[in-house]
Motif scaffolding. Structure first.
Motif, short mmCIF file in Angstrom:
data_model
loop_
_atom_site.label_atom_id
_atom_site.label_comp_id
_atom_site.label_asym_id
_atom_site.label_seq_id
_atom_site.Cartn_x
_atom_site.Cartn_y
_atom_site.Cartn_z
N ASP A 1 0.84 -1.19 0.00
CA ASP A 1 0.00 0.00 0.00
C ASP A 1 0.88 1.25 0.00
N PRO A 2 0.41 2.31 -0.65
CA PRO A 2 1.21 3.53 -0.76
C PRO A 2 1.34 4.32 0.54
N VAL A 3 0.60 3.94 1.58
CA VAL A 3 0.71 4.62 2.86
C VAL A 3 2.01 4.21 3.56
N ARG A 4 2.30 2.93 3.58
CA ARG A 4 3.48 2.42 4.28
C ARG A 4 4.68 2.23 3.36
N GLY B 1 5.37 6.09 -8.71
CA GLY B 1 4.05 5.96 -9.33
C GLY B 1 2.94 5.59 -8.37
N ALA B 2 3.18 5.63 -7.07
CA ALA B 2 2.16 5.29 -6.08
C ALA B 2 1.03 6.31 -6.12
N VAL B 3 -0.20 5.82 -6.07
CA VAL B 3 -1.40 6.66 -6.05
C VAL B 3 -2.14 6.37 -4.75
N ALA B 4 -2.52 7.41 -4.03
CA ALA B 4 -3.23 7.24 -2.75
C ALA B 4 -4.50 6.41 -2.95
N GLY B 5 -4.68 5.42 -2.10
CA GLY B 5 -5.89 4.59 -2.13
C GLY B 5 -5.87 3.48 -3.16
N LEU C 1 -8.80 -5.46 1.79
CA LEU C 1 -9.07 -5.06 3.17
C LEU C 1 -8.12 -5.81 4.08
N GLY C 2 -7.29 -5.10 4.81
CA GLY C 2 -6.32 -5.70 5.70
C GLY C 2 -4.94 -5.75 5.07
N ASN C 3 -3.99 -6.22 5.86
CA ASN C 3 -2.62 -6.38 5.37
C ASN C 3 -1.95 -7.48 6.18
N GLU C 4 -0.61 -7.60 6.03
CA GLU C 4 0.10 -8.68 6.71
C GLU C 4 0.14 -8.50 8.22
N GLU C 5 -0.20 -7.32 8.73
CA GLU C 5 -0.19 -7.08 10.17
C GLU C 5 -1.53 -7.36 10.83
N ARG C 6 -2.60 -7.03 10.15
CA ARG C 6 -3.95 -7.20 10.71
C ARG C 6 -4.93 -7.56 9.60
N GLY C 7 -5.95 -8.33 9.99
CA GLY C 7 -6.98 -8.71 9.03
C GLY C 7 -8.34 -8.71 9.69
#
Length: 187
Positions: free
Chosen positions: A35-38, A43-47, A124-130
């Motif tokens: 994700d572009p937040v972390r 070329g990263a686009v928010a969201g 929805l979610g990532n490797e840290e939380r789901g």
């Protein structure tokens, strides 16, 4: 005076509702969500996530659920730094196989890949939380089961930039997966 115009939306007709397809990836089998937040990358686009923005462990099992039209809903509530998610699906009856599926997955967290009837795909979610699985069954006027996924995460949903919906070869290009459970009444 100089001004800037911000245009929200970008929705295209038709704007059909409901979830069409859902894939569950055990959070422990998820290596990374780019994700572009972390992860700042060119070329990263928010969201937005690139089509190959979800990396899974080799041999990971991906559980696929196909839903009849107008049967599965998804809700996202943005509450400051936390985002609350809910995915709900009502099934007729109190099938034992649904309860067994819940028993196997009740303590797991899942990264959810969701496709709606517009062809938009979300992670929805990532490797840290789901999201966690829930089940409510009852026998009243009708016997029914409500399968749900829910959670409160510190990451927003990300839309996949996949032109063909959730094509598994694009989403999990380096993963060997199995589809072990389907809620499709037409199967």
């Amino acid at each position: 005076m100089t001004t800037q115009e911000a245009i929200l939306g970008g929705y295209r007709a038709p704007n059909t509702g409901f979830v069409r397809r859902l894939f569950l990836l055990d959070r422990e089998d998820c290596v990374s969500v780019l994700d572009p937040v972390r992860h700042r990358y060119a070329g990263a686009v928010a969201g937005m996530l690139p089509a190959n923005g979800v990396a899974a462990r080799l041999g990971a099992t991906l559980t696929r659920m196909d839903f009849p039209p107008k049967s599965c809903t998804m809700g996202v509530n943005y509450n400051g730094m936390a985002t609350t998610y809910s995915i709900d699906y009502d099934l007729p009856g109190t099938d034992v196989s649904v309860a067994a599926f819940y028993e196997q997955g009740q303590y797991r967290q899942y990264v959810c890949l969701v496709e709606d009837y517009n062809g938009r795909c979300y992670v929805l979610g990532n490797e840290e939380r789901g999201l966690r699985l829930g089940l409510a069954q009852g026998v009243a006027t009708l016997a029914s089961s409500r399968l749900s996924l829910g959670g409160r995460l510190n990451v927003p949903p990300f839309q996949l930039t996949s032109a063909n919906g959730l094509v598994l070869a694009e989403v999990l290009a380096n993963s060997d997966f199995g589809t072990g459970f389907s809620l499709d009444f037409n199967a």
